[in-house]
Design an enzyme around this catalytic site. Sequence first.
Site, PDB file in Angstrom:
ATOM      1  N   ALA A 101     -42.476 -61.238 -98.864  1.00 51.78           N
ATOM      2  CA  ALA A 101     -42.114 -62.317 -98.218  1.00 51.78           C
ATOM      3  C   ALA A 101     -41.321 -61.215 -97.082  1.00 51.78           C
ATOM      4  O   ALA A 101     -40.608 -60.267 -97.487  1.00 51.78           O
ATOM      5  CB  ALA A 101     -41.624 -62.930 -98.059  1.00 51.78           C
ATOM      6  N   GLU A 135     -36.594 -61.845-106.142  1.00 52.98           N
ATOM      7  CA  GLU A 135     -35.808 -62.652-105.523  1.00 52.98           C
ATOM      8  C   GLU A 135     -34.519 -63.041-105.586  1.00 52.98           C
ATOM      9  O   GLU A 135     -33.207 -63.050-104.918  1.00 52.98           O
ATOM     10  CB  GLU A 135     -36.784 -64.266-105.269  1.00 52.98           C
ATOM     11  CG  GLU A 135     -38.004 -64.426-104.503  1.00 52.98           C
ATOM     12  CD  GLU A 135     -39.297 -63.686-105.545  1.00 52.98           C
ATOM     13  OE1 GLU A 135     -39.422 -62.886-106.585  1.00 52.98           O
ATOM     14  OE2 GLU A 135     -40.052 -63.393-104.660  1.00 52.98           O
ATOM     15  N   GLU A 139     -47.061 -62.260-106.247  1.00 52.70           N
ATOM     16  CA  GLU A 139     -46.993 -63.700-105.539  1.00 52.70           C
ATOM     17  C   GLU A 139     -49.124 -63.528-105.355  1.00 52.70           C
ATOM     18  O   GLU A 139     -49.261 -64.421-105.960  1.00 52.70           O
ATOM     19  CB  GLU A 139     -46.497 -64.683-105.121  1.00 52.70           C
ATOM     20  CG  GLU A 139     -44.908 -64.989-106.310  1.00 52.70           C
ATOM     21  CD  GLU A 139     -44.359 -65.637-105.066  1.00 52.70           C
ATOM     22  OE1 GLU A 139     -43.968 -64.497-104.100  1.00 52.70           O
ATOM     23  OE2 GLU A 139     -43.387 -66.388-105.457  1.00 52.70           O
ATOM     24  N   GLY A 164     -43.076 -61.590-102.508  1.00 52.58           N
ATOM     25  CA  GLY A 164     -44.912 -62.292-102.245  1.00 52.58           C
ATOM     26  C   GLY A 164     -46.151 -61.510-102.346  1.00 52.58           C
ATOM     27  O   GLY A 164     -47.667 -61.964-102.463  1.00 52.58           O
TER      28      GLY A 164
HETATM   29  N1  CAA Z   1     -39.304 -57.340 -95.848  1.00 50.94           N
HETATM   30  C1  CAA Z   1     -38.879 -56.357 -95.309  1.00 50.94           C
HETATM   31  N2  CAA Z   1     -38.642 -55.459 -94.677  1.00 50.94           N
HETATM   32  C2  CAA Z   1     -39.169 -54.714 -95.202  1.00 50.94           C
HETATM   33  C3  CAA Z   1     -39.529 -54.943 -96.537  1.00 50.94           C
HETATM   34  C4  CAA Z   1     -39.531 -56.608 -97.033  1.00 50.94           C
HETATM   35  N3  CAA Z   1     -40.189 -57.116 -97.889  1.00 50.94           N
HETATM   36  N4  CAA Z   1     -39.814 -54.134 -98.346  1.00 50.94           N
HETATM   37  C5  CAA Z   1     -39.589 -53.001 -97.335  1.00 50.94           C
HETATM   38  N5  CAA Z   1     -39.019 -52.952 -96.030  1.00 50.94           N
HETATM   39  C6  CAA Z   1     -38.573 -52.418 -95.261  1.00 50.94           C
HETATM   40  C7  CAA Z   1     -37.377 -51.495 -95.377  1.00 50.94           C
HETATM   41  O1  CAA Z   1     -36.679 -52.330 -94.739  1.00 50.94           O
HETATM   42  C8  CAA Z   1     -37.486 -50.508 -94.348  1.00 50.94           C
HETATM   43  O2  CAA Z   1     -37.748 -50.747 -93.442  1.00 50.94           O
HETATM   44  P1  CAA Z   1     -36.546 -49.710 -91.909  1.00 50.94           P
HETATM   45  O3  CAA Z   1     -37.620 -48.406 -92.074  1.00 50.94           O
HETATM   46  O4  CAA Z   1     -37.002 -50.150 -90.962  1.00 50.94           O
HETATM   47  O5  CAA Z   1     -35.134 -49.452 -92.625  1.00 50.94           O
HETATM   48  C9  CAA Z   1     -39.626 -49.797 -94.661  1.00 50.94           C
HETATM   49  O6  CAA Z   1     -39.906 -51.090 -94.897  1.00 50.94           O
HETATM   50  C10 CAA Z   1     -39.847 -49.192 -95.938  1.00 50.94           C
HETATM   51  O7  CAA Z   1     -38.466 -48.937 -97.188  1.00 50.94           O
HETATM   52  P2  CAA Z   1     -37.676 -48.798 -97.816  1.00 50.94           P
HETATM   53  O8  CAA Z   1     -36.980 -47.915 -96.827  1.00 50.94           O
HETATM   54  O9  CAA Z   1     -36.222 -49.772 -98.536  1.00 50.94           O
HETATM   55  O10 CAA Z   1     -38.543 -48.054 -98.990  1.00 50.94           O
HETATM   56  P3  CAA Z   1     -38.268 -47.186-100.206  1.00 50.94           P
HETATM   57  O11 CAA Z   1     -39.559 -46.385-100.609  1.00 50.94           O
HETATM   58  O12 CAA Z   1     -36.537 -46.345-100.736  1.00 50.94           O
HETATM   59  O13 CAA Z   1     -38.173 -48.692-101.183  1.00 50.94           O
HETATM   60  C11 CAA Z   1     -39.229 -50.848-101.928  1.00 50.94           C
HETATM   61  C12 CAA Z   1     -39.351 -49.501-101.766  1.00 50.94           C
HETATM   62  C13 CAA Z   1     -38.101 -50.167-103.511  1.00 50.94           C
HETATM   63  C14 CAA Z   1     -39.924 -52.210-102.415  1.00 50.94           C
HETATM   64  C15 CAA Z   1     -38.045 -51.219-101.520  1.00 50.94           C
HETATM   65  O14 CAA Z   1     -38.650 -51.790-100.020  1.00 50.94           O
HETATM   66  C16 CAA Z   1     -37.675 -52.949-101.398  1.00 50.94           C
HETATM   67  O15 CAA Z   1     -37.020 -53.436-102.268  1.00 50.94           O
HETATM   68  N6  CAA Z   1     -37.995 -53.586-100.699  1.00 50.94           N
HETATM   69  C17 CAA Z   1     -38.211 -55.313-101.201  1.00 50.94           C
HETATM   70  C18 CAA Z   1     -38.811 -55.797-102.167  1.00 50.94           C
HETATM   71  C19 CAA Z   1     -38.414 -57.093-102.034  1.00 50.94           C
HETATM   72  O16 CAA Z   1     -37.532 -57.725-102.597  1.00 50.94           O
HETATM   73  N7  CAA Z   1     -39.373 -57.892-101.881  1.00 50.94           N
HETATM   74  C20 CAA Z   1     -39.249 -59.503-102.106  1.00 50.94           C
HETATM   75  C21 CAA Z   1     -39.196 -60.493-100.805  1.00 50.94           C
HETATM   76  S1  CAA Z   1     -38.352 -62.070-101.650  1.00 50.94           S
HETATM   77  C22 CAA Z   1     -40.111 -62.715-101.431  1.00 50.94           C
HETATM   78  O17 CAA Z   1     -40.584 -61.841-101.591  1.00 50.94           O
HETATM   79  C23 CAA Z   1     -39.640 -64.268-101.526  1.00 50.94           C
HETATM   80  C24 CAA Z   1     -40.830 -65.064-102.149  1.00 50.94           C
HETATM   81  O18 CAA Z   1     -41.442 -64.905-102.931  1.00 50.94           O
HETATM   82  C25 CAA Z   1     -41.633 -65.403-101.138  1.00 50.94           C
END
Ligand code: CAA
Length: 254
Positions: free
Chosen positions: A62, A130, A110, A107
């Site tokens: 998400a 999460e 999921e 998500g």
């Molecule tokens: N939400 C919003 N933006 C996101 C995102 C997310 N889930 N995942 C990645 N992005 C964005 C980053 O903020 C970044 O944007 P900017 O360039 O503007 O800074 C862009 O995508 C590229 O990401 P990274 O620079 O972080 O890329 P990376 O290769 O270094 O890392 C990654 C990749 C490991 C996937 C890392 O992006 C990450 O950990 N993302 C979050 C993953 C996460 O925690 N997902 C769970 C969300 S919570 C959820 O989903 C709740 C639920 O049950 C519904």
Amino acid sequence: MENIIVRNDGAVSEITINRPQALNALNIAALTELRESFGNLPQETRVVILTGSGEKSFVAGADIREMKDLSAARARELARLGQTTFSEIERGRHVVIAAVNGYALGGGCELAMACDIRLASSNAKFGQLEVGLGIAPGFGGSQRLPRLVGKGYAKQMIFTGEMIDAAEALRIGLVNQVCEPAELMQASRALAGKIISKSFSAVLAAKEAIDNGLNMDDESAFRFEAEIFGMCFSEDDQREGMDAFLNKRQPGFK
Ligand code: CAA
């Protein structure tokens, strides 16, 4: 649509989540469009291949930027939107194949789990991250993950918030098959081709039996299976399939 690309090719449709700037993370707009894109598929669609744009990510969860300042009430609404959207995908009259082409996190994992079958590229990574963000899963992960891989692995993945790679996902039964990245879509289309070559009314009957039966006690599930089995005999495909077998010819299903 801004965040979703739909391509229809006869009985197979491909839906691509396309927010590359956020690794295809699902904000409310993308979730809403995803729901609409499934709702508006043409009548002839039987199998949907769901994937993410680019080679790095299926769906990175998400949208954290959008979630950060939500009140408890709004967060509950967001969870319900995600759950409803994914349940519609799961229960719809299509077979949905997730072609997991990279990160399937939160998500994203999921969403993949709401699909009927998961194929993954060898670079895919799965995780319910999460707890590292101070929240529990909200789009069905705490329910679908234990049903798919068992309570023990599900708790380990959710409590540690660690990612697992495609090989580990295959080992624990989270995915059906792992392919080279360049071959993922071809493998998904080949699987779709096998499914559409069979009786679709029978495939949908089996899908209903599996999905509903899993939530019933054994006796109710067997009764339900018998109902579904009986219903197949009021379909032309049953007569065609059996007549074709007995006359040593290929069936021509509806
Ligand atoms: N939400 C919003 N933006 C996101 C995102 C997310 N889930 N995942 C990645 N992005 C964005 C980053 O903020 C970044 O944007 P900017 O360039 O503007 O800074 C862009 O995508 C590229 O990401 P990274 O620079 O972080 O890329 P990376 O290769 O270094 O890392 C990654 C990749 C490991 C996937 C890392 O992006 C990450 O950990 N993302 C979050 C993953 C996460 O925690 N997902 C769970 C969300 S919570 C959820 O989903 C709740 C639920 O049950 C519904």
